[in-house]
Design a protein around this motif. Structure first.
Motif, PDB file in Angstrom:
ATOM      1  N   THR A  37       0.803   1.512  -1.955  1.00 24.83           N
ATOM      2  CA  THR A  37      -0.324   1.415  -1.029  1.00 24.83           C
ATOM      3  C   THR A  37      -0.180   0.161  -0.187  1.00 24.83           C
ATOM      4  O   THR A  37       0.104  -0.912  -0.708  1.00 24.83           O
ATOM      5  N   THR A  44      -2.157  -2.237   2.693  1.00 23.96           N
ATOM      6  CA  THR A  44      -3.412  -2.578   3.363  1.00 23.96           C
ATOM      7  C   THR A  44      -3.162  -3.858   4.128  1.00 23.96           C
ATOM      8  O   THR A  44      -2.129  -4.489   3.975  1.00 23.96           O
ATOM      9  N   PRO A  97      -5.345  -6.845   6.941  1.00 28.22           N
ATOM     10  CA  PRO A  97      -6.055  -7.129   8.179  1.00 28.22           C
ATOM     11  C   PRO A  97      -5.106  -7.589   9.278  1.00 28.22           C
ATOM     12  O   PRO A  97      -5.469  -7.607  10.440  1.00 28.22           O
ATOM     13  N   ARG A 119      -4.249   2.209   3.548  1.00 29.77           N
ATOM     14  CA  ARG A 119      -5.697   2.149   3.347  1.00 29.77           C
ATOM     15  C   ARG A 119      -6.283   1.139   4.319  1.00 29.77           C
ATOM     16  O   ARG A 119      -6.001  -0.052   4.219  1.00 29.77           O
ATOM     17  N   LEU A 120      -7.093   1.651   5.227  1.00 29.77           N
ATOM     18  CA  LEU A 120      -7.742   0.803   6.226  1.00 29.77           C
ATOM     19  C   LEU A 120      -9.210   1.185   6.309  1.00 29.77           C
ATOM     20  O   LEU A 120      -9.588   2.316   6.007  1.00 29.77           O
ATOM     21  N   ARG A 121     -10.034   0.251   6.730  1.00 25.92           N
ATOM     22  CA  ARG A 121     -11.450   0.533   6.925  1.00 25.92           C
ATOM     23  C   ARG A 121     -11.678   0.970   8.368  1.00 25.92           C
ATOM     24  O   ARG A 121     -10.965   0.541   9.273  1.00 25.92           O
ATOM     25  N   GLU A 122     -12.691   1.807   8.573  1.00 32.21           N
ATOM     26  CA  GLU A 122     -13.029   2.249   9.921  1.00 32.21           C
ATOM     27  C   GLU A 122     -13.345   1.027  10.778  1.00 32.21           C
ATOM     28  O   GLU A 122     -14.094   0.141  10.373  1.00 32.21           O
ATOM     29  N   GLN A 128     -11.252  -1.309  11.540  1.00 28.21           N
ATOM     30  CA  GLN A 128     -10.384  -2.428  11.191  1.00 28.21           C
ATOM     31  C   GLN A 128      -9.228  -2.511  12.184  1.00 28.21           C
ATOM     32  O   GLN A 128      -8.620  -1.504  12.535  1.00 28.21           O
TER      33      GLN A 128
END
Length: 104
Positions: free
Chosen positions: A45, A47, A49, A83-86, A88
């Motif tokens: 996985t 991820t 920022p 895996r990312l946040r909406e 981001q």
């Protein structure tokens, strides 16, 4: 003489039920079966920022004692899960080590 009345709704319901039953019993052909049922925790996985680095290339793999090659991302098959946040922001850095163009 009796006649069978089969409307579209009943036909679709029966087809969906049959497909679901076939999937549960493993009767689907290999090409129609998923290689990763659900989101497994053992998949690589990524991820971040900031930057997510991906490398596309060839890697050997073995299935049932037979070895072949696959186009992989970061050397894994299946490719890593991102895996990312909406909303981001992320920068994807892709290195293509194949002899031909590719896209992700």
């Amino acid at each position: 003489m009796s006649t069978l009345h089969l409307d579209r709704r009943r036909l679709l319901r029966g087809a969906a039920g049959g497909a679901g039953l076939a999937a549960l019993q493993g009767l689907l052909p290999a090409w129609a079966q998923t290689g990763s049922p659900g989101l497994r925790s053992d998949l690589p996985t990524l991820t971040g920022p900031d930057d997510v680095r991906l490398s596309v290339g060839h890697s050997p793999f073995t299935v049932n004692g037979r070895t072949g090659h696959a186009v992989t991302i970061n050397g894994t098959l299946p490719a890593p899960l991102l895996r990312l946040r909406e909303g981001q922001n992320v920068r994807l850095s892709v290195t293509n080590t194949l002899d031909e163009d590719t896209s992700i």
